[in-house]
Design an enzyme around this catalytic site. Structure first.
Site, PDB file in Angstrom:
ATOM      1  N   LYS A   1       0.859  -1.316  -0.073  1.00 55.84           N
ATOM      2  CA  LYS A   1       0.149  -0.137   0.081  1.00 55.84           C
ATOM      3  C   LYS A   1       0.814   1.159  -0.038  1.00 55.84           C
ATOM      4  O   LYS A   1       0.577   2.250  -0.646  1.00 55.84           O
ATOM      5  CB  LYS A   1      -0.988   0.122   1.167  1.00 55.84           C
ATOM      6  CG  LYS A   1      -2.101  -1.187   1.065  1.00 55.84           C
ATOM      7  CD  LYS A   1      -3.095  -0.862   2.458  1.00 55.84           C
ATOM      8  CE  LYS A   1      -2.431  -0.926   3.741  1.00 55.84           C
ATOM      9  NZ  LYS A   1      -1.971  -2.202   4.177  1.00 55.84           N
TER      10      LYS A   1
ATOM     11  N   ARG B   1      10.540  -0.358  12.372  1.00 51.63           N
ATOM     12  CA  ARG B   1       9.309  -0.092  12.844  1.00 51.63           C
ATOM     13  C   ARG B   1       8.987  -1.248  14.132  1.00 51.63           C
ATOM     14  O   ARG B   1       9.519  -2.404  14.060  1.00 51.63           O
ATOM     15  CB  ARG B   1       8.134  -0.428  12.032  1.00 51.63           C
ATOM     16  CG  ARG B   1       7.763   0.868  11.301  1.00 51.63           C
ATOM     17  CD  ARG B   1       6.553   0.590  10.281  1.00 51.63           C
ATOM     18  NE  ARG B   1       5.469  -0.128  10.733  1.00 51.63           N
ATOM     19  CZ  ARG B   1       4.309  -0.215   9.882  1.00 51.63           C
ATOM     20  NH1 ARG B   1       4.333   0.472   9.052  1.00 51.63           N
ATOM     21  NH2 ARG B   1       3.288  -0.714  10.333  1.00 51.63           N
TER      22      ARG B   1
ATOM     23  N   ARG C   1      11.187  -6.311   5.325  1.00 49.53           N
ATOM     24  CA  ARG C   1      11.026  -4.977   5.960  1.00 49.53           C
ATOM     25  C   ARG C   1      11.524  -4.755   7.256  1.00 49.53           C
ATOM     26  O   ARG C   1      12.141  -3.824   7.637  1.00 49.53           O
ATOM     27  CB  ARG C   1       9.424  -4.327   5.538  1.00 49.53           C
ATOM     28  CG  ARG C   1       9.183  -3.060   5.899  1.00 49.53           C
ATOM     29  CD  ARG C   1       7.972  -2.439   5.356  1.00 49.53           C
ATOM     30  NE  ARG C   1       6.962  -2.928   6.670  1.00 49.53           N
ATOM     31  CZ  ARG C   1       5.983  -2.854   6.429  1.00 49.53           C
ATOM     32  NH1 ARG C   1       5.139  -2.152   5.226  1.00 49.53           N
ATOM     33  NH2 ARG C   1       5.006  -3.042   7.328  1.00 49.53           N
TER      34      ARG C   1
ATOM     35  N   ARG D   1     -10.378   0.276   8.800  1.00 51.02           N
ATOM     36  CA  ARG D   1      -9.943  -1.289   8.937  1.00 51.02           C
ATOM     37  C   ARG D   1     -10.735  -2.310   9.372  1.00 51.02           C
ATOM     38  O   ARG D   1     -10.606  -3.154   9.960  1.00 51.02           O
ATOM     39  CB  ARG D   1      -9.011  -0.916  10.031  1.00 51.02           C
ATOM     40  CG  ARG D   1      -7.171  -0.645   9.883  1.00 51.02           C
ATOM     41  CD  ARG D   1      -6.591  -1.483   8.885  1.00 51.02           C
ATOM     42  NE  ARG D   1      -5.229  -1.740   9.474  1.00 51.02           N
ATOM     43  CZ  ARG D   1      -4.136  -0.998   9.550  1.00 51.02           C
ATOM     44  NH1 ARG D   1      -4.334   0.256   8.619  1.00 51.02           N
ATOM     45  NH2 ARG D   1      -2.905  -1.437   9.834  1.00 51.02           N
TER      46      ARG D   1
ATOM     47  N   ARG E   1      -1.057  -8.917  13.367  1.00 57.27           N
ATOM     48  CA  ARG E   1      -1.203  -8.186  12.350  1.00 57.27           C
ATOM     49  C   ARG E   1      -2.120  -8.564  11.244  1.00 57.27           C
ATOM     50  O   ARG E   1      -3.268  -8.135  10.750  1.00 57.27           O
ATOM     51  CB  ARG E   1      -0.275  -6.958  11.787  1.00 57.27           C
ATOM     52  CG  ARG E   1       0.160  -6.018  12.805  1.00 57.27           C
ATOM     53  CD  ARG E   1       1.425  -5.395  12.639  1.00 57.27           C
ATOM     54  NE  ARG E   1       1.623  -4.715  11.258  1.00 57.27           N
ATOM     55  CZ  ARG E   1       2.808  -4.417  10.803  1.00 57.27           C
ATOM     56  NH1 ARG E   1       3.777  -4.783  11.064  1.00 57.27           N
ATOM     57  NH2 ARG E   1       2.832  -3.875   9.554  1.00 57.27           N
TER      58      ARG E   1
HETATM   59  P1  AMP Z   1      -0.268   0.611   9.379  1.00 62.10           P
HETATM   60  O1  AMP Z   1       0.882   1.756   8.864  1.00 62.10           O
HETATM   61  O2  AMP Z   1      -1.245   0.741   8.371  1.00 62.10           O
HETATM   62  O3  AMP Z   1       0.309  -0.663   8.912  1.00 62.10           O
HETATM   63  O4  AMP Z   1      -0.758   0.682  10.815  1.00 62.10           O
HETATM   64  C1  AMP Z   1       0.095   0.382  11.771  1.00 62.10           C
HETATM   65  C2  AMP Z   1      -0.641   0.325  13.044  1.00 62.10           C
HETATM   66  O5  AMP Z   1      -1.515   1.232  13.145  1.00 62.10           O
HETATM   67  C3  AMP Z   1      -1.932  -0.930  13.134  1.00 62.10           C
HETATM   68  O6  AMP Z   1      -1.121  -2.048  13.530  1.00 62.10           O
HETATM   69  C4  AMP Z   1      -2.859  -0.470  14.247  1.00 62.10           C
HETATM   70  O7  AMP Z   1      -2.279  -0.792  15.105  1.00 62.10           O
HETATM   71  C5  AMP Z   1      -2.539   1.040  13.782  1.00 62.10           C
HETATM   72  N1  AMP Z   1      -3.687   1.544  12.765  1.00 62.10           N
HETATM   73  C6  AMP Z   1      -3.437   2.213  11.543  1.00 62.10           C
HETATM   74  N2  AMP Z   1      -4.458   2.407  10.997  1.00 62.10           N
HETATM   75  C7  AMP Z   1      -5.595   2.215  11.761  1.00 62.10           C
HETATM   76  C8  AMP Z   1      -6.864   2.148  11.777  1.00 62.10           C
HETATM   77  N3  AMP Z   1      -7.598   2.813  10.616  1.00 62.10           N
HETATM   78  N4  AMP Z   1      -7.859   1.765  12.831  1.00 62.10           N
HETATM   79  C9  AMP Z   1      -7.114   1.125  13.663  1.00 62.10           C
HETATM   80  N5  AMP Z   1      -5.724   1.036  14.095  1.00 62.10           N
HETATM   81  C10 AMP Z   1      -4.993   1.464  13.113  1.00 62.10           C
END
Ligand code: AMP
Length: 188
Positions: free
Chosen positions: A14, A132, A126, A87, A143
């Protein structure tokens, strides 16, 4: 005005595809993950509350991300690429309401389709360079579990509205991007 959701499992690409689309269509890139990581990096009260949840790979509460999205839509004048949001189905329903409140509607949801083994391979790769704290084997598993249980139903939600577009996310980055753009062109 384009309002696009870029959807896919963690590791689906993404971030990479977002960068290409944002440049091509001059969109505002709204990544809830990035916004949340910034709260943590800035050491805000919110950042302190969400750090352990994010480190475990679980989703933070809807209220937190919905407020971020509401503010982002209110400020935007150029069109938005939503990355990492919605999400779950409740967030998708809220997004529809927020867009309508601002006189907009969703152009489509592009879903990047990548086999599970490839997702895990990419995330472990990654993890070596991203820095991260949620890129480690145990968190990656959680996840993916969260994704399958809570996020995947969002695809069916938009399928029901005729807005879900599946694109093969496995292969050459440029080919994937060309396919994504072709789908957007049909719908804009
Ligand atoms: P990402 O960078 O999109 O992989 O998000 C990393 C982490 O941020 C996720 O594992 C969640 O803990 C949190 N997160 C990101 N977007 C959301 C969302 N829309 N709703 C809830 N948690 C989120």
């Amino acid at each position: 005005m384009l309002n696009i959701v870029l959807f896919g499992a963690p590791g689906a690409g993404k971030g990479t595809q977002s960068d290409l689309l944002v440049e091509k269509y001059n969109l505002n890139h709204i990544s809830t993950g990035d916004l949340l990581r910034k709260e943590i990096a800035d050491g805000t009260e919110l950042g302190k509350r969400i750090k352990s949840i994010m480190d475990s790979g679980s989703l933070v509460s809807d209220d937190i991300v919905v407020e971020m999205i509401d503010n982002a839509i209110a400020r935007d004048t150029q069109g938005i690429l939503f990355d990492g949001f919605p999400r779950n189905v409740a967030q998708a329903e809220t997004l529809d309401k927020l867009l309508a409140k601002h006189g907009r509607k969703l152009t489509c949801m592009i879903s990047l389709d990548v086999p599970r083994e490839e997702l895990i391979r990419r995330m472990l790769e990654r993890a070596k360079i991203s820095g991260r704290s949620d890129d480690n084997e145990e968190t990656i598993k959680n996840r993916l579990k969260e994704y399958e249980a809570k996020t995947l139903p969002v695809a069916a939600y938009y399928e029901g509205k005729g807005l879900h577009v599946k694109v093969n996310g496995y292969g050459d980055i440029k080919d994937i991007s060309a396919n994504v753009i072709a789908e957007i062109e049909k719908r804009k």
